[in-house]
Design a protein around this motif. Structure first.
Motif, PDB file in Angstrom:
ATOM      1  N   HIS A 118     116.647  46.471   4.872  1.00  0.00           N
ATOM      2  CA  HIS A 118     114.895  46.214   4.884  1.00  0.00           C
ATOM      3  C   HIS A 118     113.895  47.008   4.306  1.00  0.00           C
ATOM      4  O   HIS A 118     112.795  47.165   3.783  1.00  0.00           O
ATOM      5  N   ALA A 119     114.208  48.440   4.279  1.00  0.00           N
ATOM      6  CA  ALA A 119     113.646  49.691   3.762  1.00  0.00           C
ATOM      7  C   ALA A 119     114.836  50.372   2.757  1.00  0.00           C
ATOM      8  O   ALA A 119     115.758  50.443   3.005  1.00  0.00           O
ATOM      9  N   ASP A 120     113.553  51.153   1.556  1.00  0.00           N
ATOM     10  CA  ASP A 120     114.677  51.976   0.994  1.00  0.00           C
ATOM     11  C   ASP A 120     115.193  53.679   1.302  1.00  0.00           C
ATOM     12  O   ASP A 120     115.883  53.635   1.178  1.00  0.00           O
ATOM     13  N   GLU A 121     115.178  53.479   2.666  1.00  0.00           N
ATOM     14  CA  GLU A 121     115.249  55.014   4.204  1.00  0.00           C
ATOM     15  C   GLU A 121     114.805  54.591   4.558  1.00  0.00           C
ATOM     16  O   GLU A 121     113.478  54.038   5.947  1.00  0.00           O
ATOM     17  N   VAL A 122     116.499  54.774   5.370  1.00  0.00           N
ATOM     18  CA  VAL A 122     115.586  54.511   7.017  1.00  0.00           C
ATOM     19  C   VAL A 122     115.700  55.877   8.234  1.00  0.00           C
ATOM     20  O   VAL A 122     117.542  56.612   7.594  1.00  0.00           O
ATOM     21  N   VAL A 123     115.029  57.015   8.564  1.00  0.00           N
ATOM     22  CA  VAL A 123     114.773  58.298   8.977  1.00  0.00           C
ATOM     23  C   VAL A 123     114.984  57.471  10.597  1.00  0.00           C
ATOM     24  O   VAL A 123     114.323  57.209  11.239  1.00  0.00           O
ATOM     25  N   CYS A 124     116.514  57.913  11.104  1.00  0.00           N
ATOM     26  CA  CYS A 124     116.385  58.267  12.790  1.00  0.00           C
ATOM     27  C   CYS A 124     117.287  59.487  13.193  1.00  0.00           C
ATOM     28  O   CYS A 124     117.747  59.793  12.718  1.00  0.00           O
ATOM     29  N   LEU A 125     116.481  59.741  14.158  1.00  0.00           N
ATOM     30  CA  LEU A 125     116.762  60.946  14.594  1.00  0.00           C
ATOM     31  C   LEU A 125     117.336  61.113  15.296  1.00  0.00           C
ATOM     32  O   LEU A 125     118.050  61.921  15.295  1.00  0.00           O
ATOM     33  N   ARG A 126     118.405  59.913  16.100  1.00  0.00           N
ATOM     34  CA  ARG A 126     119.212  59.815  17.026  1.00  0.00           C
ATOM     35  C   ARG A 126     119.392  58.367  16.861  1.00  0.00           C
ATOM     36  O   ARG A 126     119.146  57.193  17.427  1.00  0.00           O
ATOM     37  N   VAL A 127     120.596  58.246  16.217  1.00  0.00           N
ATOM     38  CA  VAL A 127     121.726  56.779  16.322  1.00  0.00           C
ATOM     39  C   VAL A 127     122.192  56.883  17.570  1.00  0.00           C
ATOM     40  O   VAL A 127     123.350  57.691  17.454  1.00  0.00           O
ATOM     41  N   ALA A 128     121.703  56.291  18.781  1.00  0.00           N
ATOM     42  CA  ALA A 128     123.078  56.221  20.462  1.00  0.00           C
ATOM     43  C   ALA A 128     123.684  55.093  20.337  1.00  0.00           C
ATOM     44  O   ALA A 128     122.657  53.705  20.441  1.00  0.00           O
ATOM     45  N   ARG A 129     125.141  56.013  20.817  1.00  0.00           N
ATOM     46  CA  ARG A 129     125.567  54.408  21.321  1.00  0.00           C
ATOM     47  C   ARG A 129     125.829  53.854  22.478  1.00  0.00           C
ATOM     48  O   ARG A 129     126.096  53.060  22.946  1.00  0.00           O
ATOM     49  N   ASP A 130     124.672  55.157  23.256  1.00  0.00           N
ATOM     50  CA  ASP A 130     124.660  54.650  24.372  1.00  0.00           C
ATOM     51  C   ASP A 130     123.652  54.174  24.957  1.00  0.00           C
ATOM     52  O   ASP A 130     122.878  54.673  25.977  1.00  0.00           O
ATOM     53  N   PHE A 131     123.077  53.673  23.804  1.00  0.00           N
ATOM     54  CA  PHE A 131     121.463  53.143  24.248  1.00  0.00           C
ATOM     55  C   PHE A 131     120.951  52.064  25.253  1.00  0.00           C
ATOM     56  O   PHE A 131     122.184  51.052  25.217  1.00  0.00           O
ATOM     57  N   GLY A 132     120.064  52.084  26.024  1.00  0.00           N
ATOM     58  CA  GLY A 132     119.652  51.111  27.131  1.00  0.00           C
ATOM     59  C   GLY A 132     118.453  50.828  26.913  1.00  0.00           C
ATOM     60  O   GLY A 132     118.094  49.423  26.692  1.00  0.00           O
ATOM     61  N   SER A 133     117.715  51.487  26.967  1.00  0.00           N
ATOM     62  CA  SER A 133     115.957  51.552  25.995  1.00  0.00           C
ATOM     63  C   SER A 133     115.575  52.887  25.921  1.00  0.00           C
ATOM     64  O   SER A 133     116.067  54.028  25.666  1.00  0.00           O
ATOM     65  N   VAL A 134     114.721  52.580  24.759  1.00  0.00           N
ATOM     66  CA  VAL A 134     113.496  53.382  23.842  1.00  0.00           C
ATOM     67  C   VAL A 134     112.892  55.151  25.253  1.00  0.00           C
ATOM     68  O   VAL A 134     113.540  56.162  24.629  1.00  0.00           O
ATOM     69  N   GLY A 135     112.755  53.952  26.380  1.00  0.00           N
ATOM     70  CA  GLY A 135     112.442  55.019  26.857  1.00  0.00           C
ATOM     71  C   GLY A 135     113.240  55.703  27.683  1.00  0.00           C
ATOM     72  O   GLY A 135     112.859  57.368  27.729  1.00  0.00           O
ATOM     73  N   GLN A 136     114.596  55.888  27.714  1.00  0.00           N
ATOM     74  CA  GLN A 136     115.576  56.904  28.095  1.00  0.00           C
ATOM     75  C   GLN A 136     115.390  57.938  27.502  1.00  0.00           C
ATOM     76  O   GLN A 136     116.128  58.989  28.004  1.00  0.00           O
ATOM     77  N   PHE A 137     115.762  58.381  26.308  1.00  0.00           N
ATOM     78  CA  PHE A 137     115.786  59.199  25.443  1.00  0.00           C
ATOM     79  C   PHE A 137     114.538  60.164  25.191  1.00  0.00           C
ATOM     80  O   PHE A 137     114.572  61.641  24.690  1.00  0.00           O
ATOM     81  N   PHE A 138     113.581  59.805  26.739  1.00  0.00           N
ATOM     82  CA  PHE A 138     111.898  60.783  26.186  1.00  0.00           C
ATOM     83  C   PHE A 138     112.093  61.510  27.243  1.00  0.00           C
ATOM     84  O   PHE A 138     111.498  60.029  28.692  1.00  0.00           O
ATOM     85  N   ARG A 139     111.842  62.369  28.297  1.00  0.00           N
ATOM     86  CA  ARG A 139     111.375  62.768  29.354  1.00  0.00           C
ATOM     87  C   ARG A 139     109.928  62.685  29.691  1.00  0.00           C
ATOM     88  O   ARG A 139     109.737  62.145  30.848  1.00  0.00           O
ATOM     89  N   ASP A 140     109.139  61.837  29.263  1.00  0.00           N
ATOM     90  CA  ASP A 140     107.732  61.641  29.164  1.00  0.00           C
ATOM     91  C   ASP A 140     107.622  60.516  27.652  1.00  0.00           C
ATOM     92  O   ASP A 140     107.415  60.630  26.734  1.00  0.00           O
ATOM     93  N   PHE A 141     107.407  59.556  28.840  1.00  0.00           N
ATOM     94  CA  PHE A 141     107.494  57.936  28.204  1.00  0.00           C
ATOM     95  C   PHE A 141     106.124  57.540  28.554  1.00  0.00           C
ATOM     96  O   PHE A 141     106.073  56.587  28.468  1.00  0.00           O
ATOM     97  N   GLY A 142     105.044  57.439  29.159  1.00  0.00           N
ATOM     98  CA  GLY A 142     104.259  57.156  29.602  1.00  0.00           C
ATOM     99  C   GLY A 142     103.465  56.276  28.528  1.00  0.00           C
ATOM    100  O   GLY A 142     103.171  55.812  27.323  1.00  0.00           O
ATOM    101  N   GLN A 143     103.211  54.829  29.343  1.00  0.00           N
ATOM    102  CA  GLN A 143     102.344  53.677  28.123  1.00  0.00           C
ATOM    103  C   GLN A 143     100.865  54.526  27.760  1.00  0.00           C
ATOM    104  O   GLN A 143     100.897  55.672  27.923  1.00  0.00           O
ATOM    105  N   VAL A 144     100.827  53.576  26.478  1.00  0.00           N
ATOM    106  CA  VAL A 144      99.510  54.115  25.171  1.00  0.00           C
ATOM    107  C   VAL A 144      98.642  53.095  26.094  1.00  0.00           C
ATOM    108  O   VAL A 144      98.852  51.658  25.565  1.00  0.00           O
ATOM    109  N   SER A 145      97.554  53.903  26.027  1.00  0.00           N
ATOM    110  CA  SER A 145      96.509  51.821  26.211  1.00  0.00           C
ATOM    111  C   SER A 145      95.564  51.750  25.046  1.00  0.00           C
ATOM    112  O   SER A 145      95.922  52.703  23.775  1.00  0.00           O
ATOM    113  N   ASP A 146      95.318  50.791  24.988  1.00  0.00           N
ATOM    114  CA  ASP A 146      94.190  50.800  24.078  1.00  0.00           C
ATOM    115  C   ASP A 146      92.583  51.121  24.218  1.00  0.00           C
ATOM    116  O   ASP A 146      92.256  51.310  22.815  1.00  0.00           O
TER     117      ASP A 146
END
Length: 209
Positions: free
Chosen positions: A166-194
């Motif tokens: 669906h894109a001309d190019e995909v840039v993904c810093l980490r392609v994770a086979r052990d993927f469970g959730s996005v947040g597991q790959f960030f030390r700080d993954f606090g919610q961004v508010s409106d």
């Protein structure tokens, strides 16, 4: 591990440094990717706006996406979703999520920068199934950008494969086979508010030039 979204955004900016002379349009998926979008737009000398899409939650488990919908009502369903959701459910969920999109567009006061003829980078902090980002890419493709790039911090291999269709190019810093959730790959993954999104956009739009 990424320290936080800012760390991931800086790494994406390094990977996309070849776009600095192309004045790209950076479109962030709210809410989490908006701080990343600001960093990318600054680093690449581009414009900043939002691309608004919403996942379609599954019956009884709204956090599990069966697909996604954009502001114009274009729907992208995950492969096999028809086996466990019927047309009536999808129609009701689409209507509900489009109302959320309408309210968010009004709340954030985001501009709608025309992507036609532009190099467009759609940024997200990470994807699980890819459905939401695919909906965004498909909606943008109809606006005829010169080049459409998906930029994410982390995703599982099957989602990356889907994005490439669906894109001309995909840039993904980490392609994770052990993927469970996005947040597991960030030390700080606090919610961004409106409120944070609104403030970031207001600050950006107040910049001279």
């Amino acid at each position: 591990m990424f320290d936080d979204r800012a760390d991931a955004a800086r790494q994406l900016a390094d990977r996309l440094a070849h776009l600095q002379d192309k004045h790209p349009l950076i479109l962030a998926v709210p809410r989490g990717a908006v701080p990343m979008g600001v960093i990318l737009a600054q680093a690449l000398g581009g414009d900043l706006d939002l691309v608004l899409v919403r996942k379609l939650g599954s019956p009884g488990n709204p956090e599990f996406a069966v697909g996604a919908v954009d502001e114009g009502g274009q729907v992208s369903l995950n492969p096999g979703a028809e086996a466990y959701v019927d047309e009536a459910y999808v129609a009701a969920e689409v209507a509900r999520q489009r109302e959320v999109l309408r309210r968010r567009r009004a709340l954030y006061g985001a501009r709608r920068v025309d992507p036609a003829g532009r190099t467009v980078v759609v940024v997200d902090d990470g994807v699980a199934t890819g459905a939401t980002l695919i909906a965004a890419l498909d909606a943008l493709r109809a606006s005829r950008p010169a080049r459409l790039i998906a930029a994410v911090a982390v995703a599982p291999p099957d989602a990356v494969a889907r994005l490439r269709a669906h894109a001309d190019e995909v840039v993904c810093l980490r392609v994770a086979r052990d993927f469970g959730s996005v947040g597991q790959f960030f030390r700080d993954f606090g919610q961004v508010s409106d409120d944070e999104v609104t403030a970031l956009l207001a600050d950006w739009q107040a910049k001279p030039g």
